[in-house]
Design a protein around this motif. Structure first.
Motif, short mmCIF file in Angstrom:
data_model
loop_
_atom_site.label_atom_id
_atom_site.label_comp_id
_atom_site.label_asym_id
_atom_site.label_seq_id
_atom_site.Cartn_x
_atom_site.Cartn_y
_atom_site.Cartn_z
N UNK A 125 6.79 1.83 5.83
CA UNK A 125 6.66 1.06 4.50
C UNK A 125 7.90 1.21 3.73
N UNK A 126 8.38 2.62 3.70
CA UNK A 126 9.66 2.73 2.74
C UNK A 126 10.81 1.84 3.38
N UNK A 127 11.03 1.62 4.62
CA UNK A 127 11.93 0.94 5.17
C UNK A 127 11.97 -0.65 4.75
N UNK A 128 10.68 -1.26 4.48
CA UNK A 128 10.31 -2.71 4.39
C UNK A 128 10.56 -2.64 2.61
N UNK A 129 10.45 -1.52 1.85
CA UNK A 129 10.76 -1.30 0.56
C UNK A 129 12.17 -1.52 0.25
N UNK A 130 12.75 -0.80 0.89
CA UNK A 130 14.27 -0.66 0.77
C UNK A 130 14.80 -1.77 1.00
N UNK A 131 14.39 -2.32 2.30
CA UNK A 131 15.11 -3.91 2.80
C UNK A 131 14.63 -4.80 1.79
N UNK A 132 13.54 -4.94 1.40
CA UNK A 132 13.12 -6.13 0.49
C UNK A 132 13.80 -6.08 -0.99
N UNK A 133 13.85 -4.91 -1.34
CA UNK A 133 14.75 -4.86 -2.79
C UNK A 133 16.14 -5.03 -2.64
N UNK A 134 16.87 -4.61 -1.55
CA UNK A 134 18.01 -4.83 -1.39
C UNK A 134 18.40 -6.42 -1.18
N UNK A 175 -11.62 1.57 -4.98
CA UNK A 175 -12.87 0.91 -4.59
C UNK A 175 -13.57 1.91 -3.79
N UNK A 176 -14.83 2.72 -4.18
CA UNK A 176 -15.27 3.49 -2.94
C UNK A 176 -16.13 3.00 -1.87
N UNK A 177 -15.62 1.89 -1.14
CA UNK A 177 -16.18 1.29 -0.06
C UNK A 177 -15.30 1.38 1.22
N UNK A 178 -15.90 1.33 2.37
CA UNK A 178 -15.17 1.83 3.68
C UNK A 178 -14.42 0.49 3.94
N UNK A 179 -13.24 0.44 3.45
CA UNK A 179 -12.41 -0.91 3.89
C UNK A 179 -11.74 -0.43 5.33
N UNK A 180 -11.35 -1.52 6.10
CA UNK A 180 -10.61 -1.26 7.53
C UNK A 180 -9.29 -0.31 7.14
N UNK A 181 -8.88 0.51 7.63
CA UNK A 181 -7.71 1.48 7.51
C UNK A 181 -6.39 0.40 7.34
N UNK A 182 -6.23 -0.52 8.02
CA UNK A 182 -4.96 -1.19 8.40
C UNK A 182 -4.75 -2.03 6.83
N UNK A 183 -5.84 -2.20 6.08
CA UNK A 183 -5.64 -2.81 4.83
C UNK A 183 -4.94 -2.34 3.79
N UNK A 184 -4.78 -1.16 3.70
CA UNK A 184 -4.02 -0.30 2.62
C UNK A 184 -2.41 -0.43 2.86
N UNK A 185 -1.97 -0.41 4.20
CA UNK A 185 -0.79 -0.35 4.46
C UNK A 185 -0.29 -1.86 4.38
N UNK A 186 -1.20 -2.98 4.79
CA UNK A 186 -0.80 -4.40 4.61
C UNK A 186 -0.48 -4.64 2.91
N UNK A 187 -1.37 -3.97 2.04
CA UNK A 187 -1.48 -4.56 0.70
C UNK A 187 -0.21 -3.77 0.14
N UNK A 188 0.17 -2.62 0.70
CA UNK A 188 1.41 -2.10 0.27
C UNK A 188 2.80 -2.73 0.50
N UNK A 189 2.65 -3.41 1.66
CA UNK A 189 3.71 -4.35 2.34
C UNK A 189 3.70 -5.53 1.66
N UNK A 190 2.68 -6.00 1.11
CA UNK A 190 2.57 -7.41 0.21
C UNK A 190 3.33 -7.04 -1.03
N UNK A 191 2.78 -6.07 -1.69
CA UNK A 191 3.37 -5.50 -2.97
C UNK A 191 4.86 -5.38 -2.86
N UNK A 192 5.47 -4.77 -1.75
CA UNK A 192 6.79 -4.81 -1.60
C UNK A 192 7.55 -6.03 -1.51
N UNK A 193 6.77 -6.95 -0.61
CA UNK A 193 7.57 -8.29 -0.54
C UNK A 193 7.78 -8.88 -2.02
#
Length: 206
Positions: A125-134, A175-193
């Protein structure tokens, strides 16, 4: 200012949402621990046994350092434990608040598990963040020194996305609900983009 010009701040919406989450914890019979257990099972099933153990251990470590060792947990439980000298009505009320506190502590524990999950994904995720900002910064530098047109509409929507997507990401983490694990990295990726797009579409100064 007309109604069409008024905009609700994401911070206000986030605070209302946080209040609703806290009220939801106070529903009689609500047991947040069952959602925590379901999410723990997803870590090993979706990410592998070793990764699941690493996330759970580090989430518990964060919880222990920030909530347990600082005395926050003992303070909350101490002041929501009924005394024998109390009347039945008061004791029932305090027991209700104790159930709310236990749900709140479980919510914090789930929050730290999700933080540990994001830490585990950070090398990618950090690589995507750095690449997107640069990339956004270099695009803006090019536009600043030539005659390329910076669209005010793109600037507007990039700012809105950069305000709302990270806010939605924080909601999902809380939110205290059992979301799919992959949802959190994807949302972090979208926030980065969205941050990279916002950087690329800063308006030029005349």
């Amino acid at each position: 200012m007309t109604n069409s010009q008024k905009q609700t701040s994401p911070i206000v919406v986030w605070c209302y949402g946080l209040g609703l989450i806290l009220l939801w914890l106070a529903i009689p019979g609500q047991n947040v621990n069952q959602y925590l257990q379901k999410e723990q099972q997803q870590y090993a099933r979706s990410l592998g046994k070793d990764n699941g153990i690493w996330i759970i251990n580090n989430g518990q470590l964060l919880y222990s350092k920030i909530v347990f060792e600082t005395g926050v947990q003992s303070f909350l439980l101490k002041h929501t434990t009924p005394d024998r000298k109390m009347g039945e009505g008061l004791a029932t009320t305090i027991e209700f608040f104790q159930a709310v506190v236990r749900n709140f502590l479980t919510l914090l524990q789930q929050l730290f598990y999700r933080i540990a999950l994001l830490i585990a994904c950070f090398p990618y995720w950090g690589i995507v963040l750095l690449a997107a900002v640069m990339d956004g910064w270099l695009i803006r530098k090019i536009r600043y020194h030539d005659f390329h047109y910076t669209s005010p509409l793109q600037n507007l929507w990039s700012r809105r996305l950069c305000r709302w997507i990270p806010g939605l990401f924080l909601y999902l983490v809380m939110i205290p609900l059992p979301f799919p694990v992959w949802l959190f990295p994807i949302m972090a990726w979208l926030a980065t983009l969205s941050l990279g797009w916002w950087t690329a579409n800063w308006q030029k100064r005349v």
